[in-house]
Design an enzyme around this catalytic site. Sequence first.
Site, mmCIF file in Angstrom:
data_model
loop_
_atom_site.group_PDB
_atom_site.id
_atom_site.type_symbol
_atom_site.label_atom_id
_atom_site.label_comp_id
_atom_site.label_asym_id
_atom_site.label_seq_id
_atom_site.Cartn_x
_atom_site.Cartn_y
_atom_site.Cartn_z
ATOM 1 N N ARG A 1 0.826 -1.230 0.000
ATOM 2 C CA ARG A 1 0.000 0.000 0.000
ATOM 3 C C ARG A 1 0.850 1.265 0.000
ATOM 4 O O ARG A 1 0.520 2.254 0.648
ATOM 5 C CB ARG A 1 -0.937 0.041 1.205
ATOM 6 C CG ARG A 1 -2.023 -0.975 1.207
ATOM 7 C CD ARG A 1 -2.996 -0.768 0.033
ATOM 8 N NE ARG A 1 -4.153 -1.590 0.218
ATOM 9 C CZ ARG A 1 -4.187 -2.892 -0.069
ATOM 10 N NH1 ARG A 1 -3.139 -3.481 -0.586
ATOM 11 N NH2 ARG A 1 -5.289 -3.586 0.132
ATOM 12 N N SER B 1 -10.641 -0.062 3.168
ATOM 13 C CA SER B 1 -9.898 -0.301 4.415
ATOM 14 C C SER B 1 -9.397 1.040 4.934
ATOM 15 O O SER B 1 -8.701 1.752 4.216
ATOM 16 C CB SER B 1 -8.669 -1.167 4.166
ATOM 17 O OG SER B 1 -9.030 -2.403 3.629
ATOM 18 N N GLU C 1 -4.610 3.975 6.247
ATOM 19 C CA GLU C 1 -4.225 3.665 4.876
ATOM 20 C C GLU C 1 -4.806 4.758 3.977
ATOM 21 O O GLU C 1 -4.260 5.096 2.938
ATOM 22 C CB GLU C 1 -4.813 2.290 4.518
ATOM 23 C CG GLU C 1 -4.279 1.678 3.250
ATOM 24 C CD GLU C 1 -5.255 1.821 2.116
ATOM 25 O OE1 GLU C 1 -4.827 2.258 1.040
ATOM 26 O OE2 GLU C 1 -6.444 1.501 2.299
HETATM 27 N N1 EPU Z 1 -10.979 -10.115 10.187
HETATM 28 C C1 EPU Z 1 -11.662 -10.168 11.379
HETATM 29 N N2 EPU Z 1 -12.625 -9.238 11.605
HETATM 30 C C2 EPU Z 1 -12.956 -8.290 10.701
HETATM 31 C C3 EPU Z 1 -12.258 -8.234 9.490
HETATM 32 C C4 EPU Z 1 -11.269 -9.164 9.250
HETATM 33 O O1 EPU Z 1 -11.411 -11.007 12.224
HETATM 34 O O2 EPU Z 1 -13.875 -7.504 10.981
HETATM 35 C C5 EPU Z 1 -9.984 -11.146 9.897
HETATM 36 C C6 EPU Z 1 -10.563 -12.159 8.926
HETATM 37 O O3 EPU Z 1 -11.188 -13.205 9.588
HETATM 38 C C7 EPU Z 1 -9.358 -12.632 8.176
HETATM 39 C C8 EPU Z 1 -8.413 -11.466 8.238
HETATM 40 O O4 EPU Z 1 -8.880 -10.580 9.234
HETATM 41 O O5 EPU Z 1 -8.750 -13.717 8.806
HETATM 42 C C9 EPU Z 1 -8.270 -10.756 6.907
HETATM 43 O O6 EPU Z 1 -9.505 -10.245 6.485
HETATM 44 P P1 EPU Z 1 -9.835 -9.962 4.949
HETATM 45 O O7 EPU Z 1 -9.568 -11.158 4.143
HETATM 46 O O8 EPU Z 1 -11.205 -9.383 4.893
HETATM 47 O O9 EPU Z 1 -8.749 -8.903 4.506
HETATM 48 P P2 EPU Z 1 -8.127 -7.631 5.249
HETATM 49 O O10 EPU Z 1 -6.729 -7.942 5.634
HETATM 50 O O11 EPU Z 1 -9.036 -7.146 6.309
HETATM 51 C C10 EPU Z 1 -7.067 -6.697 3.032
HETATM 52 C C11 EPU Z 1 -7.021 -5.407 2.272
HETATM 53 C C12 EPU Z 1 -8.297 -5.202 1.475
HETATM 54 C C13 EPU Z 1 -8.458 -6.360 0.518
HETATM 55 C C14 EPU Z 1 -8.495 -7.668 1.331
HETATM 56 C C15 EPU Z 1 -8.511 -8.869 0.433
HETATM 57 C C16 EPU Z 1 -5.584 -3.912 3.535
HETATM 58 C C17 EPU Z 1 -5.500 -2.697 4.390
HETATM 59 N N3 EPU Z 1 -6.821 -4.295 3.182
HETATM 60 O O12 EPU Z 1 -8.102 -6.583 4.014
HETATM 61 O O13 EPU Z 1 -8.145 -4.013 0.705
HETATM 62 O O14 EPU Z 1 -9.649 -6.234 -0.248
HETATM 63 O O15 EPU Z 1 -7.294 -7.764 2.146
HETATM 64 O O16 EPU Z 1 -7.269 -9.045 -0.161
HETATM 65 O O17 EPU Z 1 -4.547 -4.488 3.201
HETATM 66 C C18 EPU Z 1 -8.509 -1.656 0.697
HETATM 67 O O18 EPU Z 1 -7.293 -1.528 0.665
HETATM 68 O O19 EPU Z 1 -9.275 -0.663 0.694
HETATM 69 C C19 EPU Z 1 -9.086 -2.989 0.775
HETATM 70 C C20 EPU Z 1 -10.396 -3.195 0.901
#
Ligand code: EPU
Length: 340
Positions: free
Chosen positions: A165, A239, A336
Amino acid sequence: MLKIEKQVDLTSYTSLKIGAKAAYFAVISVESDLFEAYQWARAHKLSIFVLGGGSNMLISKPLKALVLKNELKGIRVVKETTASAWVESRSGEWWSTLVNFAVERNWGGIENLYYVPGTVGAAPVQNIGAYGVELKDSFVSLRAYDLQAGKEKIFTAAECKFAYRDSIFKGKYKGRYFILSVTLKLSKRPKLKLDYGDIQTKLNEQGIKKPNIRQLADIIRQIRDSKLPNPAQLANAGSFFKNPEISNNAFKKLQGKFPDIKFFPASKKGLVKVPAGWLIEQTGFKGKHYGKVGMYEKQALILVNYGGASSKQALAHIARVQKAVIKKFGIKIEPEVNII
Ligand code: EPU
């Protein structure tokens, strides 16, 4: 001809629907508009602020600048071999329009980034990423206009200094360049990236063993729809925080205390990436409203404006969440989203 307007409210230009006034505002529809805008800003001793899709920003104060809304459109194939295609897109195109262009031709590389909101020009600034793929994986170069020197420059991938990012356009060159176009190299024999857990689950549910690019793009869209609020219905900027990367040692200590803690490999050796969404959920903010703002009920990483929130309310909530995460886990989560 460039049309410059005065005192324009930017709220409706941001997906978080939080804004303030721009002292001056103009739409850039052709590249010559930009040159005119540059001359005008110089003559009036004003800085230029570039607005793309407004999907990754929180505007917290009036902008004493000439704000430029990027509407440069056009996608073209610049080179093709049997194995690859080089595609150049102007920066004001919607990112998903470019993904569709690729998916329709069966050209792989960016299908996992389908439905990431925002413009093509914003994509390299924060090296957009989702479901195991980042922009940098297909990036070749970009063309940008130097708003200090008044001339064009080409940036290679190495010059962009992409990281999680992050790029040089968020650091040293923040605000200095107006990105005009981006060139990507796409594969005509794509190897689809299917490792992300949510993709596997959807493939199993739908009984698909070997998806084609269109099927994968559709699955990405379904995953996003099920977790991420549509900004047209519920104002948000994706995010809000980055996923923090902490040392192996710090992680082991935390794991001792919180055995359920989620984690992923980080960008560097010796570090572990922890999902900020999990940390925020554990501190109890998920789905809870604080006045007109809150962290989304299905994804705690997303700050939502439930209608008419002010920047002050949003900033107060961000500080509240950061404080609670530090208190419970000793980790500082960093925004972010671009806070202006
Ligand atoms: N999780 C929770 N609670 C929540 C949200 C997430 O426990 O409320 C846990 C999930 O269970 C999972 C882990 O966190 O084990 C990761 O969650 P998720 O797959 O939804 O991805 P993220 O790390 O929360 C990142 C990116 C997203 C992208 C997704 C999918 C960043 C800051 N965000 O989110 O990007 O769509 O992975 O690859 O890296 C964005 O940048 O705007 C964005 C949406």
